[in-house]
Design a protein around this motif. Structure first.
Motif, PDB file in Angstrom:
ATOM      1  N   UNK A  19      -2.133  -5.022   7.532  1.00 54.14           N
ATOM      2  CA  UNK A  19      -0.888  -4.443   7.379  1.00 54.14           C
ATOM      3  C   UNK A  19       0.458  -5.022   7.434  1.00 54.14           C
ATOM      4  N   UNK A  20       1.503  -4.531   7.050  1.00 53.25           N
ATOM      5  CA  UNK A  20       2.838  -5.341   7.260  1.00 53.25           C
ATOM      6  C   UNK A  20       3.294  -4.907   8.572  1.00 53.25           C
ATOM      7  N   UNK A  21       4.158  -5.967   9.006  1.00 53.17           N
ATOM      8  CA  UNK A  21       4.622  -5.572  10.386  1.00 53.17           C
ATOM      9  C   UNK A  21       6.007  -5.364  10.257  1.00 53.17           C
ATOM     10  N   UNK A  22       6.684  -4.708   9.336  1.00 55.01           N
ATOM     11  CA  UNK A  22       7.957  -4.255   9.021  1.00 55.01           C
ATOM     12  C   UNK A  22       8.216  -2.930   9.601  1.00 55.01           C
ATOM     13  N   UNK A  23       9.325  -2.720  10.610  1.00 58.18           N
ATOM     14  CA  UNK A  23       9.435  -1.530  10.945  1.00 58.18           C
ATOM     15  C   UNK A  23      10.585  -0.517  10.154  1.00 58.18           C
ATOM     16  N   UNK A  24      10.706   0.625  10.679  1.00 61.23           N
ATOM     17  CA  UNK A  24      11.438   1.470   9.807  1.00 61.23           C
ATOM     18  C   UNK A  24      12.937   0.884  10.015  1.00 61.23           C
ATOM     19  N   UNK A  25      13.004   0.560  11.290  1.00 62.96           N
ATOM     20  CA  UNK A  25      14.408  -0.153  11.615  1.00 62.96           C
ATOM     21  C   UNK A  25      14.891  -1.283  10.551  1.00 62.96           C
ATOM     22  N   UNK A  26      13.534  -2.178  10.461  1.00 60.77           N
ATOM     23  CA  UNK A  26      13.868  -3.498   9.694  1.00 60.77           C
ATOM     24  C   UNK A  26      14.348  -3.036   8.339  1.00 60.77           C
TER      25      UNK A  26
END
Length: 126
Positions: free
Chosen positions: A30-37
């Motif tokens: 899974x991707x490691x991008x957060x909602x803040x990013x």
């Protein structure tokens, strides 16, 4: 009259077809991008769009002088710099009454532009 293909290979059922393991992509998880990013990405893109949009609204003179709020200050600053340079250059040639009159006119222009710049700074502070 039917035409048969001489090189036709027999069709295998889909569950017996051999799959080449090198042909499929391997996922790293899974991707490691957060909602803040994601929010930061879209905010940066929105700022970039605003800059491009404002650059298109300025026109040719606006690109030279700046927006309507900063153009008077930019023009006064350029007049100040040019008049100081011209005054300094006017001391090199042979002195004449015409140069003295030019210097007097430039001194007036210089003090006027300095007064405008300081007046613009204090009026923005209020």
């Amino acid at each position: 009259m039917t035409i048969e293909r001489e090189t036709a290979q027999p069709q295998l059922p889909i569950d017996e077809v051999v799959i080449d393991p090198k042909a499929e992509a391997i996922t790293a998880g899974p991707g490691k991008t957060t909602g803040r990013d994601e929010s930061n990405f879209f905010a940066e893109d929105a700022e970039r769009y605003k800059l491009l949009h404002n650059g298109q609204k300025l026109g040719h003179l606006g690109k030279l002088w700046g927006s309507s709020s900063s153009a008077p200050t930019n023009i006064a600053g350029m007049v100040l710099i040019l008049s100081i340079v011209i005054v300094c250059v006017s001391f090199f040639p042979i002195q004449s009454p015409g140069l003295e009159d030019l210097r007097k006119w430039l001194y007036g222009l210089t003090t006027t532009s300095i007064g405008f710049l300081f007046g613009a700074k204090t009026s923005k502070a209020d």
